[in-house]
Design a protein around this motif. Sequence first.
Motif, PDB file in Angstrom:
ATOM      1  N   PHE A 178     -10.961 -75.538 -75.590  1.00 40.36           N
ATOM      2  CA  PHE A 178     -11.651 -76.860 -75.700  1.00 40.36           C
ATOM      3  C   PHE A 178     -11.752 -76.719 -74.163  1.00 40.36           C
ATOM      4  N   CYS A 179     -11.052 -77.467 -73.763  1.00 42.13           N
ATOM      5  CA  CYS A 179     -11.220 -77.639 -72.242  1.00 42.13           C
ATOM      6  C   CYS A 179     -12.504 -76.776 -71.477  1.00 42.13           C
ATOM      7  N   PRO A 188     -19.646 -72.680 -77.522  1.00 44.10           N
ATOM      8  CA  PRO A 188     -19.829 -70.966 -77.833  1.00 44.10           C
ATOM      9  C   PRO A 188     -19.892 -70.562 -79.571  1.00 44.10           C
ATOM     10  N   ILE A 189     -20.465 -69.597 -79.473  1.00 45.12           N
ATOM     11  CA  ILE A 189     -20.726 -68.535 -80.821  1.00 45.12           C
ATOM     12  C   ILE A 189     -19.146 -67.750 -80.545  1.00 45.12           C
ATOM     13  N   ILE A 190     -18.654 -67.886 -81.674  1.00 48.28           N
ATOM     14  CA  ILE A 190     -17.248 -68.125 -82.132  1.00 48.28           C
ATOM     15  C   ILE A 190     -17.030 -66.239 -83.098  1.00 48.28           C
ATOM     16  N   ARG A 191     -16.639 -65.458 -82.230  1.00 47.58           N
ATOM     17  CA  ARG A 191     -16.211 -64.264 -82.857  1.00 47.58           C
ATOM     18  C   ARG A 191     -14.926 -63.625 -83.273  1.00 47.58           C
ATOM     19  N   CYS A 192     -14.285 -63.098 -84.083  1.00 52.96           N
ATOM     20  CA  CYS A 192     -12.970 -62.806 -84.370  1.00 52.96           C
ATOM     21  C   CYS A 192     -12.519 -62.020 -85.244  1.00 52.96           C
ATOM     22  N   SER A 193     -11.010 -61.488 -84.800  1.00 52.31           N
ATOM     23  CA  SER A 193     -11.150 -60.575 -85.546  1.00 52.31           C
ATOM     24  C   SER A 193     -10.103 -60.880 -87.006  1.00 52.31           C
ATOM     25  N   ALA A 202      -9.620 -69.235 -83.619  1.00 53.99           N
ATOM     26  CA  ALA A 202     -10.810 -68.898 -84.328  1.00 53.99           C
ATOM     27  C   ALA A 202     -11.400 -70.503 -85.066  1.00 53.99           C
ATOM     28  N   VAL A 203     -10.273 -71.027 -86.143  1.00 51.70           N
ATOM     29  CA  VAL A 203     -10.986 -71.593 -87.207  1.00 51.70           C
ATOM     30  C   VAL A 203     -10.225 -73.078 -86.375  1.00 51.70           C
ATOM     31  N   LYS A 204      -9.203 -73.156 -86.063  1.00 49.61           N
ATOM     32  CA  LYS A 204      -8.675 -74.974 -85.365  1.00 49.61           C
ATOM     33  C   LYS A 204      -9.525 -74.738 -83.892  1.00 49.61           C
ATOM     34  N   LEU A 205     -10.327 -73.522 -83.344  1.00 46.43           N
ATOM     35  CA  LEU A 205     -11.166 -74.458 -82.454  1.00 46.43           C
ATOM     36  C   LEU A 205     -12.661 -75.109 -82.472  1.00 46.43           C
ATOM     37  N   ASP A 206     -13.023 -74.131 -84.167  1.00 44.09           N
ATOM     38  CA  ASP A 206     -14.255 -74.581 -84.424  1.00 44.09           C
ATOM     39  C   ASP A 206     -14.705 -75.604 -85.225  1.00 44.09           C
ATOM     40  N   LYS A 207     -13.190 -75.758 -85.931  1.00 48.59           N
ATOM     41  CA  LYS A 207     -13.153 -77.406 -86.305  1.00 48.59           C
ATOM     42  C   LYS A 207     -12.763 -78.616 -85.818  1.00 48.59           C
ATOM     43  N   LEU A 209     -14.282 -78.474 -81.852  1.00 50.20           N
ATOM     44  CA  LEU A 209     -15.804 -78.629 -81.423  1.00 50.20           C
ATOM     45  C   LEU A 209     -16.614 -79.198 -82.871  1.00 50.20           C
ATOM     46  N   ARG A 210     -16.297 -79.047 -83.634  1.00 52.14           N
ATOM     47  CA  ARG A 210     -17.641 -79.935 -84.923  1.00 52.14           C
ATOM     48  C   ARG A 210     -17.181 -80.957 -84.622  1.00 52.14           C
ATOM     49  N   GLU A 211     -16.100 -81.394 -85.224  1.00 53.23           N
ATOM     50  CA  GLU A 211     -15.274 -82.476 -84.699  1.00 53.23           C
ATOM     51  C   GLU A 211     -15.932 -83.449 -84.344  1.00 53.23           C
ATOM     52  N   ASN A 212     -15.936 -83.351 -82.351  1.00 48.26           N
ATOM     53  CA  ASN A 212     -16.260 -83.605 -81.825  1.00 48.26           C
ATOM     54  C   ASN A 212     -17.882 -83.742 -81.423  1.00 48.26           C
ATOM     55  N   LEU A 213     -18.596 -83.156 -82.541  1.00 48.86           N
ATOM     56  CA  LEU A 213     -20.108 -83.011 -82.305  1.00 48.86           C
ATOM     57  C   LEU A 213     -20.714 -84.240 -83.352  1.00 48.86           C
ATOM     58  N   ARG A 214     -19.707 -83.904 -83.525  1.00 44.90           N
ATOM     59  CA  ARG A 214     -19.472 -84.917 -85.455  1.00 44.90           C
ATOM     60  C   ARG A 214     -19.912 -86.565 -84.729  1.00 44.90           C
ATOM     61  N   ASP A 215     -18.952 -86.793 -84.107  1.00 47.97           N
ATOM     62  CA  ASP A 215     -19.467 -87.728 -83.569  1.00 47.97           C
ATOM     63  C   ASP A 215     -20.046 -88.340 -81.944  1.00 47.97           C
ATOM     64  N   ALA A 216     -21.693 -88.581 -82.326  1.00 51.07           N
ATOM     65  CA  ALA A 216     -22.419 -88.437 -81.770  1.00 51.07           C
ATOM     66  C   ALA A 216     -22.321 -88.878 -80.418  1.00 51.07           C
ATOM     67  N   ARG A 217     -21.533 -90.526 -80.289  1.00 54.99           N
ATOM     68  CA  ARG A 217     -21.650 -91.685 -79.578  1.00 54.99           C
ATOM     69  C   ARG A 217     -20.161 -90.613 -78.384  1.00 54.99           C
ATOM     70  N   ASN A 218     -19.661 -90.408 -78.735  1.00 56.36           N
ATOM     71  CA  ASN A 218     -18.592 -89.759 -77.870  1.00 56.36           C
ATOM     72  C   ASN A 218     -18.163 -88.536 -77.976  1.00 56.36           C
ATOM     73  N   SER A 219     -19.829 -87.647 -78.100  1.00 53.92           N
ATOM     74  CA  SER A 219     -19.202 -86.225 -77.804  1.00 53.92           C
ATOM     75  C   SER A 219     -18.924 -85.718 -76.746  1.00 53.92           C
ATOM     76  N   LEU A 220     -17.968 -85.477 -76.656  1.00 47.73           N
ATOM     77  CA  LEU A 220     -18.302 -84.620 -74.853  1.00 47.73           C
ATOM     78  C   LEU A 220     -19.601 -83.248 -74.744  1.00 47.73           C
ATOM     79  N   PHE A 221     -20.686 -83.223 -75.821  1.00 40.31           N
ATOM     80  CA  PHE A 221     -21.103 -82.482 -75.116  1.00 40.31           C
ATOM     81  C   PHE A 221     -22.436 -82.652 -75.063  1.00 40.31           C
ATOM     82  N   THR A 222     -22.566 -84.156 -74.860  1.00 38.38           N
ATOM     83  CA  THR A 222     -23.504 -84.898 -74.852  1.00 38.38           C
ATOM     84  C   THR A 222     -23.913 -85.634 -73.813  1.00 38.38           C
TER      85      THR A 222
END
Length: 523
Positions: A178-179, A188-193, A202-207, A209-222
């Motif tokens: 995540f860091c 990222p687009i995540i692919r795994c076996s 993959a599941v934990k990282l996806d979750k 990333l989604r939680e971070n994007l959901r909070d638009a004010r504090n998102s680290l990706f904006t």
Amino acid sequence: VALKRMLNFNVPPVKNSTGEPVWKVLIYDRFGQDIISPLLSVKELRDMGITLHLLLHSDRDAIPDVPAVYFVMPTEENIDRMCQDLRNQLYESYYLNFISAISRSKLEDIANAAIGANAVTQVAKVFDQYLNFITLEDDMFVLCNQNRELVSYRAINRPDITDTEMETIMDTIVDSLFCFFVTLGAIPIIRCSRGTAAEMVAVKLDKKLRENLRDARNSLFTGDTLGAGQFSFQRPLLVLVDRNIDLATPLHHTWTYQALVHDVLDFHLNRVNLEESTGMESSPAGARPKKKNKKSYDLTASDKFWQKHKGSPFPEVAESVQQELESYRAQEDEVKRLKSIMGIEGEDEGAISMLSDNTAKLTSAVSSLPELLEKKRLIDLHTNVATAVLEHIKSRKLDVYFEYEEKIMSKSTLDKSLLDMISDPDAGTPEDKMRLFLIYYISSAQAPSEVDLEQYKKALTDAGCNLAPLSYIKQWKAFAKMASAPASYGNAAPKPLGLFSRVMNTGSQFVMEGVKNLVLKQQ
């Protein structure tokens, strides 16, 4: 870039600024030290105004008129020590940077300590840096160096591992990944076996990333802090693969420079430590044997020879070192020749015209001296490293192992029986022999018969090998067979799989061999 911004009090450094940098102290823990040391040299730190860099848990004197930049993990003991620093009024102001996100309760502990020490105004900034990964090269990073046993293959595959331990390992891996993507500024687009530890990550990282994007004010990706990565359609692809897909590769004796240095020398975080063997000097009887000198060399991105040859086969590297040495000697002789000509006596015109011509040459030679000295340093460095590697190759016959393992993995005919290789007392250490046998065991489509296996076991035991790895691989192979058994019910026709999904979903250990042969056929 993120580190330089942090060391500049979290303000992007201004390019070409002529002003003096603000002098400051850098305080880090072992994790912070591992992140900074492969990227920034002491000279670079000094250029950025870092006069002192100290470990958090060392005895530090108060320097009341200097700001301090902290770069640490948000652990209990680190927080306690920082609170102690605040109470002792060690520095003028405090810039607290945490390697990964700090919890609210720990932040409150720092706030309480600052209030208690009457130092609230001195705590200038508190930042979560999201830098919990170690960058070794432009296109390679590792997750951790301290406590690396905690996220190793062994830790995940231990038979007695508990659910909570597994969760902790997965969280550690996810936090580092995540860091990495926060620093990259891209989702990222995540692919795994399927059905492996890779899927859990993959599941934990996806979750996360989604939680971070959901909070638009504090998102680290904006926001302005990152590049336009989040709006780009060029999203990076993150492929997570379980090591079990290809267990033979880490055991393989390789033949390229970087891999050999990593395999046979003490090489961590781009630094190789060598023991310099002192010559066999005649010492008086009863005298103490001389201690071996330890030397450290940094193999970094600024080392042009390393960048050019780290992926080259070892014999090529040895030739290149020789060529570099000859070209250096030619340049050195040229400087010496010019010096002797400059001592010309006599005033005839020929000598004077020659003098003016050579003055220009000498001037250019003098201006190239720093470059020449750097070249000499790199030649010495790689001569020493390559010599140390060569000693290991000779004493352990690593070239023979490399060729033999190549043949096993490419299913070629073997010119010597495996038993002879294992029984040869001059060929390699017990660990080398065990690695060779494990590659044979993993790569053979049909496991050896019990009678043969007993023979091999006896030869390995006689060679001084520990048989624990073999019993593990035996069980692992049996499980892999069960997992890859076809489970088709009814008349459903099998779906044709693309090559890549076949690679990702097969429990087979032969998948990567084709790739390997392609890469190494050029040896």
